[in-house]
Design an enzyme around this catalytic site. Structure first.
Site, PDB file in Angstrom:
ATOM      1  N   GLY A  49      12.160   1.404  -3.432  1.00 38.99           N
ATOM      2  CA  GLY A  49      12.122   1.273  -4.890  1.00 38.99           C
ATOM      3  C   GLY A  49      13.245   2.097  -5.495  1.00 38.99           C
ATOM      4  O   GLY A  49      13.678   3.094  -4.919  1.00 38.99           O
ATOM      5  N   GLU A  94       9.414   9.463   2.165  1.00 34.23           N
ATOM      6  CA  GLU A  94       8.990  10.001   0.869  1.00 34.23           C
ATOM      7  C   GLU A  94       8.714  11.501   0.839  1.00 34.23           C
ATOM      8  O   GLU A  94       8.921  12.150  -0.185  1.00 34.23           O
ATOM      9  CB  GLU A  94       7.744   9.243   0.366  1.00 34.23           C
ATOM     10  CG  GLU A  94       8.012   7.823  -0.089  1.00 34.23           C
ATOM     11  CD  GLU A  94       8.068   6.807   1.038  1.00 34.23           C
ATOM     12  OE1 GLU A  94       8.310   5.630   0.761  1.00 34.23           O
ATOM     13  OE2 GLU A  94       7.877   7.198   2.206  1.00 34.23           O
ATOM     14  N   GLY A 109       9.755   1.046  -0.559  1.00 36.65           N
ATOM     15  CA  GLY A 109       9.368  -0.191  -1.238  1.00 36.65           C
ATOM     16  C   GLY A 109       9.802  -1.451  -0.514  1.00 36.65           C
ATOM     17  O   GLY A 109       9.201  -2.518  -0.678  1.00 36.65           O
ATOM     18  N   ASP A 112       3.853   5.356   0.020  1.00 34.92           N
ATOM     19  CA  ASP A 112       3.034   4.572  -0.911  1.00 34.92           C
ATOM     20  C   ASP A 112       3.165   3.084  -0.587  1.00 34.92           C
ATOM     21  O   ASP A 112       3.248   2.733   0.583  1.00 34.92           O
ATOM     22  CB  ASP A 112       3.418   4.907  -2.363  1.00 34.92           C
ATOM     23  CG  ASP A 112       4.896   4.623  -2.654  1.00 34.92           C
ATOM     24  OD1 ASP A 112       5.674   4.408  -1.702  1.00 34.92           O
ATOM     25  OD2 ASP A 112       5.283   4.625  -3.838  1.00 34.92           O
TER      26      ASP A 112
END
Length: 377
Positions: free
Chosen positions: A66, A138, A115, A146
């Site tokens: 992301g 992350e 992502g 996530d």
């Protein structure tokens, strides 16, 4: 929404090829891309003329994650709720793909991180190749794995998911196939031939699709001599421990017996990461073992909103500064040590937010799902 050149669509009879098209940004997902992907996947599920979706990236990456630097920029200009909006749309897309009723074949050439894993690993077929590089990096950014990673990492062999999620370890295509993150390994020179064959077959039958991919596949790509996958016994011994502190202590005991580059790198990776991120990540993956994909994403949304709000820790903003903006690679974490991150502090990331305008993640309603999608719930 109007079509965007950040997501290109190629039509071939009953097959749709979706191309992530921000090659200069390694196809990092913008809000515009997430919105467009949601729109086309919804349209294609309802369209009887669409039988198969192929997804790939333009340039040298599938998708590097992301676009978190854009998220931080939005938050700094406005409110943490702008960041929450990005993640709510991204996580809803992840859920939709995890429960998709039509087959998705992701061609994972080059970088697949964060992502990028969220828009591919949840799909039915994940095809890796010679230059695939996967990671969930992350914890080095002050975030946590996530996009539903607490669902798919927790289902890897033994405690390999904890290892990958906490250290940000990079896996190649052969390692992804060995651990189950990938379904097939196709040599780089055969990838475009596979794509042509899938378009020519024009089928949405998972058995036919699987047989076609198998024809181009290398069933047992050779793991490199020093592959971390050969360290599963040590990984299970150490990463099965109850706390992050105990994991590091177990690794240090292993190092006393036999110090080598891999164990040294593993310890250093954990010591460089955000202490808060490590603790919430470990708990998230452990809880994910007992939860369906929707429950995992709902919990991860609570966690990411707490991170964006920055009330208990600003590590995410500091990590983005140090790694993505200033690039000094020297984040100053607060709290700075694992022992300063209490269980009560960790608990706050898993609770509903105390904000009258905030609400839990709203997942799209799903019905008439195929059995493999139902199993994820």
């Amino acid at each position: 929404m109007a079509p965007t050149n950040q997501v290109l669509i190629k039509e071939s009879s009953n097959v749709r090829t979706i191309i992530l098209n921000r090659p200069k940004q390694l196809n990092a997902l913008s809000l515009e891309m997430i919105s467009r992907l949601s729109e086309v996947f919804h349209l294609y599920e309802e369209d009887p003329n669409v039988k198969l979706i192929i997804m790939k990236g333009e340039g040298r990456a599938f998708c590097a994650g992301g676009d978190v630097s854009a998220v931080v920029n939005d938050i700094n200009k406005g409110s943490w709720k702008l960041g929450a909006n990005f993640f709510s749309k991204e996580f809803a897309l992840n859920y939709f793909l995890a429960t998709y009723t039509k087959p998705q074949v992701s061609l994972l050439r080059g970088i697949v991180m964060g992502g990028g894993a969220g828009v591919s690993i949840h799909g039915r077929f994940r095809v890796v190749t010679d230059n695939t590089v996967f990671a969930m990096p992350e914890t080095a950014l002050g975030l946590f794995p996530d996009v539903g990673a607490s669902y798919y990492l927790s289902r890897l062999h033994g405690f390999f998911g904890e290892y990958v999620g906490l250290t940000g370890a990079r896996l190649d295509g052969a390692e992804m196939l060995a651990c189950g993150l990938a379904t097939h390994f196709v040599p780089l020179e055969k990838l475009s031939l596979l794509e042509d064959a899938l378009c020519k077959a024009n089928s949405g039958d998972p058995k036919i699709i699987s047989n076609i991919i198998n024809k181009f596949s290398n069933k047992n790509p050779k793991l490199k001599e020093k592959s971390q996958y050969f360290r599963l016994k040590t990984i299970d011994r150490c990463f099965s421990r109850r706390t992050v502190e105990e994991i590091i202590s177990a690794l240090e005991k292993e190092a006393d017996k036999n110090m080598d580059d891999w164990i040294s790198w593993t310890i250093q990776s954990l010591k460089k990461a955000s202490p808060t991120s490590l603790k919430i990540s470990l708990r998230s993956i452990r809880e994910g073992r007992l939860q369906g994909v929707g429950q995992c994403l709902t919990r991860e949304y609570r966690m990411v909103c707490t991170v964006m709000r920055g009330e208990f820790s600003r590590d995410f903003f500091e990590g983005c500064r140090a790694l993505l903006l200033d690039k000094d690679k020297n984040p100053k974490w607060k709290p700075s040590k694992l022992e300063l991150v209490s269980n009560d502090m960790v608990d706050r990331y898993f609770a509903a937010l105390d904000d009258k305008d905030w609400e839990d993640l709203k997942l799209p309603a799903r019905s008439n799902l195929p059995s493999y999608a139902i199993s994820k719930l």
